[in-house]
Motif scaffolding. Structure first.
Motif, PDB file in Angstrom:
ATOM      1  N   THR A 197       0.841  -1.191   0.000  1.00 33.43           N
ATOM      2  CA  THR A 197       0.000   0.000   0.000  1.00 33.43           C
ATOM      3  C   THR A 197       0.878   1.243   0.000  1.00 33.43           C
ATOM      4  OG1 THR A 197      -1.772  -1.123   1.203  1.00 33.43           O
ATOM      5  CG2 THR A 197      -1.788   1.279   1.240  1.00 33.43           C
ATOM      6  N   ASP A 198       0.626   2.124  -0.943  1.00 30.57           N
ATOM      7  CA  ASP A 198       1.369   3.377  -1.034  1.00 30.57           C
ATOM      8  C   ASP A 198       0.912   4.286   0.101  1.00 30.57           C
ATOM      9  OD1 ASP A 198       2.175   6.052  -1.674  1.00 30.57           O
ATOM     10  OD2 ASP A 198       2.427   5.452  -3.766  1.00 30.57           O
ATOM     11  N   PRO A 199       1.822   4.701   0.994  1.00 33.21           N
ATOM     12  CA  PRO A 199       1.413   5.526   2.149  1.00 33.21           C
ATOM     13  C   PRO A 199       0.903   6.903   1.751  1.00 33.21           C
ATOM     14  CG  PRO A 199       3.814   5.368   2.016  1.00 33.21           C
ATOM     15  CD  PRO A 199       3.259   4.400   1.016  1.00 33.21           C
ATOM     16  N   GLU A 200       1.303   7.392   0.575  1.00 34.63           N
ATOM     17  CA  GLU A 200       0.882   8.722   0.157  1.00 34.63           C
ATOM     18  C   GLU A 200      -0.524   8.731  -0.433  1.00 34.63           C
ATOM     19  OE1 GLU A 200       3.721  10.575  -2.402  1.00 34.63           O
ATOM     20  OE2 GLU A 200       5.347  10.459  -0.942  1.00 34.63           O
ATOM     21  N   THR A 201      -0.851   7.714  -1.233  1.00 32.54           N
ATOM     22  CA  THR A 201      -2.155   7.686  -1.909  1.00 32.54           C
ATOM     23  C   THR A 201      -3.161   6.778  -1.226  1.00 32.54           C
ATOM     24  OG1 THR A 201      -1.525   5.848  -3.359  1.00 32.54           O
ATOM     25  CG2 THR A 201      -0.993   8.082  -4.106  1.00 32.54           C
ATOM     26  N   GLY A 202      -2.662   5.799  -0.464  1.00 32.96           N
ATOM     27  CA  GLY A 202      -3.550   4.807   0.131  1.00 32.96           C
ATOM     28  C   GLY A 202      -3.945   3.707  -0.841  1.00 32.96           C
TER      29      GLY A 202
END
Length: 280
Positions: A197-202
């Motif tokens: 999971t990309d922490p910036e976009t979710g």
């Protein structure tokens, strides 16, 4: 052939450094691609993905392995390919979208099949993962039976959550390709080897190693649930051993994906012990 990149990963990663959102210009991308082609990991690298709109505005580079990205109307592809070949570019294949999400993919497939009928170059038809998908795969399979070099490509990511298929949805697509003996390519979203999971976009991205192992399972007769389980794995442990077991065999069905920096997926394969890092 290099002994340092196992056959399972041959040509797995296309150089997508010219595609958005990259700011790389054509000359820089050409020079870097030549570096990759001369490096110890050269067997990992497929083609340099070159947007048709870019080469229309700049001098045509002399690239031994280029793939034309058809970001122009399909009707303009034949003239563009002819122009590039006349200028010295070797085009390995052409990739072009057949429809937008929610549109009928059949008219676009008809245009691309007509293009493929007059070309010896392989055509990858980008089919949206939405309405009309299964019918489009049936059409592609029928076109291939007629001897035309066309195969599907799918986007598995983007700028909205609905553009990321779930593991079950992607597993169903992989199994549908297996049932029709269709090789496939993937684009967008495959940033790392394993699902994350990309922490910036979710947004939760698929991993390219997940896809590779899932495809191996599908080809071996796995059902959608089993294939989806491999796609859903967020830790490399259940993926590394199947990949290592099949390392010396050609990769089935999953033709590859594009990366803005081909060294990034290479580095992850080295860290996982699946590529030996340049040592015999």
């Amino acid at each position: 052939m290099s002994t340092m990149v196992p056959p399972l990963y041959a040509g797995l990663v296309d150089d997508a450094s010219l595609l958005p959102p990259s700011a790389t210009d054509l000359a820089e991308a050409e020079a870097k691609f030549h570096e990759h082609a001369a490096a110890w990991y050269a067997d990992l690298v497929g083609a340099l993905l070159v947007p048709a709109s870019v080469v229309g505005a700049e001098p045509v580079p002399r690239i031994a392995r280029a793939a034309l990205i058809g970001d122009i109307p399909a009707g303009a592809l034949p003239a563009t390919v002819e122009k590039l070949r006349a200028a010295g570019m070797t085009i390995e294949h052409v990739e072009a979208a057949v429809a937008r999400r929610g549109e009928d993919p059949q008219p676009g497939l008809a245009l691309l099949s007509a293009f493929a009928a007059h070309e010896s170059t392989r055509v990858w038809a980008e089919i949206p993962l939405s309405w009309g998908l299964i019918g489009a795969l049936d059409t592609v399979a029928e076109i291939r039976r007629e001897g035309l070099p066309i195969a599907p490509k799918f986007r598995v990511g983007g700028l909205a959550a609905e553009l990321f298929p779930t593991p079950v949805e992607l597993a169903a697509v992989i199994c549908a390709c297996r049932d029709r003996d269709l090789p496939f390519k993937l684009a967008a979203g495959l940033r790392h080897a394993t699902r994350h999971t990309d922490p910036e976009t979710g947004f939760t991205h698929h991993g390219f190693l997940n896809v590779l192992v899932a495809t191996l399972l599908a080809v071996d007769g796995g059902e959608v649930a089993e294939v989806a389980e491999a796609l859903a794995a967020t830790h490399p442990v259940p993926l590394v051993e199947p990949a290592r077991t099949h390392r010396d065999a050609p990769r089935p069905l999953f033709a590859g994906f594009g990366a803005a920096n081909v060294v990034e997926p290479l580095t992850e394969l080295v860290r996982l012990g699946l590529v030996n890092g340049g040592y015999e």
